[in-house]
Design a protein around this motif. Structure first.
Motif, PDB file in Angstrom:
ATOM      1  N   ALA A 273       0.812  -1.217   0.000  1.00  0.00           N
ATOM      2  CA  ALA A 273       0.000   0.000   0.000  1.00  0.00           C
ATOM      3  C   ALA A 273       0.840   1.259   0.000  1.00  0.00           C
ATOM      4  O   ALA A 273       1.965   1.280   0.499  1.00  0.00           O
ATOM      5  CB  ALA A 273      -0.944  -0.003   1.205  1.00  0.00           C
ATOM      6  N   GLU A 274       0.248   2.313  -0.558  1.00  0.00           N
ATOM      7  CA  GLU A 274       0.886   3.619  -0.613  1.00  0.00           C
ATOM      8  C   GLU A 274       0.593   4.402   0.671  1.00  0.00           C
ATOM      9  O   GLU A 274      -0.173   3.968   1.526  1.00  0.00           O
ATOM     10  CB  GLU A 274       0.322   4.412  -1.797  1.00  0.00           C
ATOM     11  CG  GLU A 274       0.556   3.783  -3.150  1.00  0.00           C
ATOM     12  CD  GLU A 274       1.891   4.178  -3.745  1.00  0.00           C
ATOM     13  OE1 GLU A 274       2.752   4.658  -2.970  1.00  0.00           O
ATOM     14  OE2 GLU A 274       2.070   4.005  -4.951  1.00  0.00           O
ATOM     15  N   GLY A 275       1.182   5.569   0.724  1.00  0.00           N
ATOM     16  CA  GLY A 275       0.803   6.552   1.726  1.00  0.00           C
ATOM     17  C   GLY A 275       1.493   6.377   3.062  1.00  0.00           C
ATOM     18  O   GLY A 275       1.952   5.300   3.411  1.00  0.00           O
ATOM     19  N   PRO A 276       1.542   7.486   3.828  1.00  0.00           N
ATOM     20  CA  PRO A 276       2.109   7.425   5.181  1.00  0.00           C
ATOM     21  C   PRO A 276       1.159   6.692   6.122  1.00  0.00           C
ATOM     22  O   PRO A 276      -0.013   6.479   5.813  1.00  0.00           O
ATOM     23  CB  PRO A 276       2.237   8.903   5.555  1.00  0.00           C
ATOM     24  CG  PRO A 276       1.132   9.563   4.794  1.00  0.00           C
ATOM     25  CD  PRO A 276       1.047   8.817   3.485  1.00  0.00           C
ATOM     26  N   GLY A 277       1.654   6.341   7.263  1.00  0.00           N
ATOM     27  CA  GLY A 277       0.814   5.654   8.233  1.00  0.00           C
ATOM     28  C   GLY A 277       1.561   4.502   8.862  1.00  0.00           C
ATOM     29  O   GLY A 277       2.726   4.234   8.546  1.00  0.00           O
ATOM     30  N   ARG A 278       0.895   3.803   9.730  1.00  0.00           N
ATOM     31  CA  ARG A 278       1.510   2.694  10.452  1.00  0.00           C
ATOM     32  C   ARG A 278       1.888   1.573   9.487  1.00  0.00           C
ATOM     33  O   ARG A 278       1.195   1.323   8.501  1.00  0.00           O
ATOM     34  CB  ARG A 278       0.552   2.172  11.524  1.00  0.00           C
ATOM     35  CG  ARG A 278      -0.777   1.771  10.956  1.00  0.00           C
ATOM     36  CD  ARG A 278      -1.794   1.465  12.053  1.00  0.00           C
ATOM     37  NE  ARG A 278      -3.111   1.316  11.447  1.00  0.00           N
ATOM     38  CZ  ARG A 278      -3.949   2.318  11.225  1.00  0.00           C
ATOM     39  NH1 ARG A 278      -3.597   3.554  11.552  1.00  0.00           N
ATOM     40  NH2 ARG A 278      -5.118   2.126  10.666  1.00  0.00           N
ATOM     41  N   PRO A 279       2.963   0.848   9.769  1.00  0.00           N
ATOM     42  CA  PRO A 279       3.345  -0.287   8.921  1.00  0.00           C
ATOM     43  C   PRO A 279       2.261  -1.363   8.958  1.00  0.00           C
ATOM     44  O   PRO A 279       1.583  -1.568   9.970  1.00  0.00           O
ATOM     45  CB  PRO A 279       4.642  -0.789   9.563  1.00  0.00           C
ATOM     46  CG  PRO A 279       5.150   0.356  10.358  1.00  0.00           C
ATOM     47  CD  PRO A 279       3.939   1.092  10.845  1.00  0.00           C
ATOM     48  N   LEU A 280       2.080  -2.047   7.832  1.00  0.00           N
ATOM     49  CA  LEU A 280       1.072  -3.093   7.745  1.00  0.00           C
ATOM     50  C   LEU A 280       1.570  -4.386   8.387  1.00  0.00           C
ATOM     51  O   LEU A 280       2.750  -4.724   8.294  1.00  0.00           O
ATOM     52  CB  LEU A 280       0.720  -3.373   6.281  1.00  0.00           C
ATOM     53  CG  LEU A 280       0.027  -2.249   5.516  1.00  0.00           C
ATOM     54  CD1 LEU A 280      -0.079  -2.626   4.041  1.00  0.00           C
ATOM     55  CD2 LEU A 280      -1.353  -1.970   6.088  1.00  0.00           C
ATOM     56  N   SER A 281       0.662  -5.084   9.031  1.00  0.00           N
ATOM     57  CA  SER A 281       0.942  -6.422   9.545  1.00  0.00           C
ATOM     58  C   SER A 281      -0.352  -7.213   9.531  1.00  0.00           C
ATOM     59  O   SER A 281      -1.442  -6.644   9.447  1.00  0.00           O
ATOM     60  CB  SER A 281       1.518  -6.372  10.970  1.00  0.00           C
ATOM     61  OG  SER A 281       0.554  -5.839  11.870  1.00  0.00           O
ATOM     62  N   LEU A 282      -0.238  -8.524   9.604  1.00  0.00           N
ATOM     63  CA  LEU A 282      -1.423  -9.372   9.639  1.00  0.00           C
ATOM     64  C   LEU A 282      -2.034  -9.353  11.035  1.00  0.00           C
ATOM     65  O   LEU A 282      -1.327  -9.491  12.030  1.00  0.00           O
ATOM     66  CB  LEU A 282      -1.062 -10.811   9.270  1.00  0.00           C
ATOM     67  CG  LEU A 282      -1.042 -11.179   7.791  1.00  0.00           C
ATOM     68  CD1 LEU A 282      -0.565 -12.620   7.632  1.00  0.00           C
ATOM     69  CD2 LEU A 282      -2.412 -11.014   7.163  1.00  0.00           C
ATOM     70  N   GLN A 283      -3.357  -9.204  11.085  1.00  0.00           N
ATOM     71  CA  GLN A 283      -4.063  -9.264  12.363  1.00  0.00           C
ATOM     72  C   GLN A 283      -4.699 -10.641  12.548  1.00  0.00           C
ATOM     73  O   GLN A 283      -4.533 -11.284  13.577  1.00  0.00           O
ATOM     74  CB  GLN A 283      -5.148  -8.189  12.418  1.00  0.00           C
ATOM     75  CG  GLN A 283      -5.953  -8.194  13.718  1.00  0.00           C
ATOM     76  CD  GLN A 283      -7.052  -7.148  13.697  1.00  0.00           C
ATOM     77  OE1 GLN A 283      -7.085  -6.280  12.827  1.00  0.00           O
ATOM     78  NE2 GLN A 283      -7.959  -7.236  14.653  1.00  0.00           N
TER      79      GLN A 283
END
Length: 354
Positions: A273-283
């Motif tokens: 994914a693009e854009g600033p924000g929290r890093p992605l992780s699996l929930q």
């Protein structure tokens, strides 16, 4: 998910999936979609629906390379929703697609309460299968018999019966029955997919888990023990059943080696994914499945999604008849024979319950 993973997260995902690289994984999925998951309903064969989908929050658009790979290699549908402000609407869109793909067998896969401001992505895949037996069972022969459960109790359930020759293999401690589905009319451009259900029946009433362990230890166990010829049958009883199953796979995947993807401090899904924000992780990774087997054939569907942050023998010696009475717990597989791909797998503990 693996398309958007990097570094050690990617290595772990490829290890669990048994692939050498992203390209190898994409090629395998594409080949399966073209062969094992080809719909034959218009030519009289099984109806097969397969689809992947990626929903992203409107504030976190997918990276172009990830979107292209998902659409082209994985035949995925991608779309934006508002997970953060309108979780009910987002859940409704996700569930609507699942209902359509599974022919209403699975009415919902996600609850709005499972979505929150921390949800940026939901990745899902669904498979639907409906096939008629090549040789349907006669409904007039179906009758109730006792089914012996693992706890020693018995249940009266309807058993399908047939006195014709069957594809059965007898092995030490278990037998295997293979029932083929009706095949569609073939055309030069149509893949020669062929589907069957394989039933692995332990000899002992309490032999299910020993047999399951044998199957799990050997990746080639299924192919090595399938029937190679038809036999004359004596007693032949197979229960009708309908099973519904729902579970979270997160802990199982972590035990298999997929650890970093679930750790917000270690997960690297930066190619998604693009854009600033929290890093992605699996929930969570959740799985739902439904399968029904009766005299006419089989109807089955499953959904998995992840939230991210011949005649008698010649001669005078008549061959012995083989009994196949599935009146106690057994294992089953629905698979495409040319590729060897398994579409559905499970075990029947009590056919009287869903």
């Amino acid at each position: 998910m693996a398309v958007g993973a990097c570094e050690r997260t990617l290595t772990e995902m490829l290890g669990v999936l048994g692939s050498r690289s992203r390209d190898d994984l994409a090629g395998s999925v594409h080949a399966l979609a073209e062969q094992a998951l080809t719909d034959q309903s218009e030519t009289g064969g099984p109806r097969v629906n397969f689809a992947c989908a990626v929903w992203h929050d409107k504030m976190r658009p997918l990276k172009p390379d990830y979107n292209d790979a998902a659409v082209k290699s994985y035949k995925a549908w991608t779309g934006a929703v508002d997970f953060h402000e309108k979780p009910e609407e987002a859940a409704e869109q996700i569930n609507a697609l699942v209902v359509m793909l599974t022919n209403d067998l699975i009415p919902s896969v996600i609850d709005p309460g499972e979505l929150s401001r921390l949800t940026d992505l939901v990745v899902a895949n669904a498979i639907y299968f409906k096939g008629k037996w090549g040789k349907p069972f006669n409904k007039r022969l179906t009758k109730e018999e006792k089914f012996h459960c693992l706890d020693g109790s018995t249940m009266d359930v309807p058993f399908m019966q047939d006195g014709n020759r069957q594809l059965i293999a007898c092995h030490h401690g278990f037998k295997v029955l293979q029932l083929y589905y009706q095949r569609g009319r073939l055309f030069p451009t149509q893949p020669r997919a062929r589907y069957s259900m394989c039933v692995f029946l332990p000899n002992a009433y309490d032999g299910l888990w020993r047999l399951v362990n044998k199957i799990a230890r050997n990746p080639d166990f299924l192919d090595e023990h399938l029937p190679t010829s038809t036999v004359l049958v004596g007693d032949f009883h197979v229960p009708k059943f309908k099973l519904k199953f729902s579970t979270k796979l997160s802990s199982d995947l972590q035990e298999l080696g997929l650890k970093d993807a679930f750790d917000p401090g270690k997960a690297d899904l930066s190619d998604m994914a693009e854009g600033p924000g929290r890093p992605l992780s699996l929930q969570d990774v959740l799985h739902k499945a439904v399968i029904e087997v009766n005299e006419e054939g089989t109807e089955a569907a499953d959904v998995t999604y992840g939230k991210g942050m011949v005649g008698c023998a010649q001669g005078y010696r008549r061959p012995p008849r083989v009994d196949f009475v599935a009146d106690h717990p057994f294992v089953f597989f629905v698979r495409e024979e040319v590729s060897g791909a398994i579409l559905f797998a499970g075990h029947v503990l009590d056919p009287s319950m869903e």
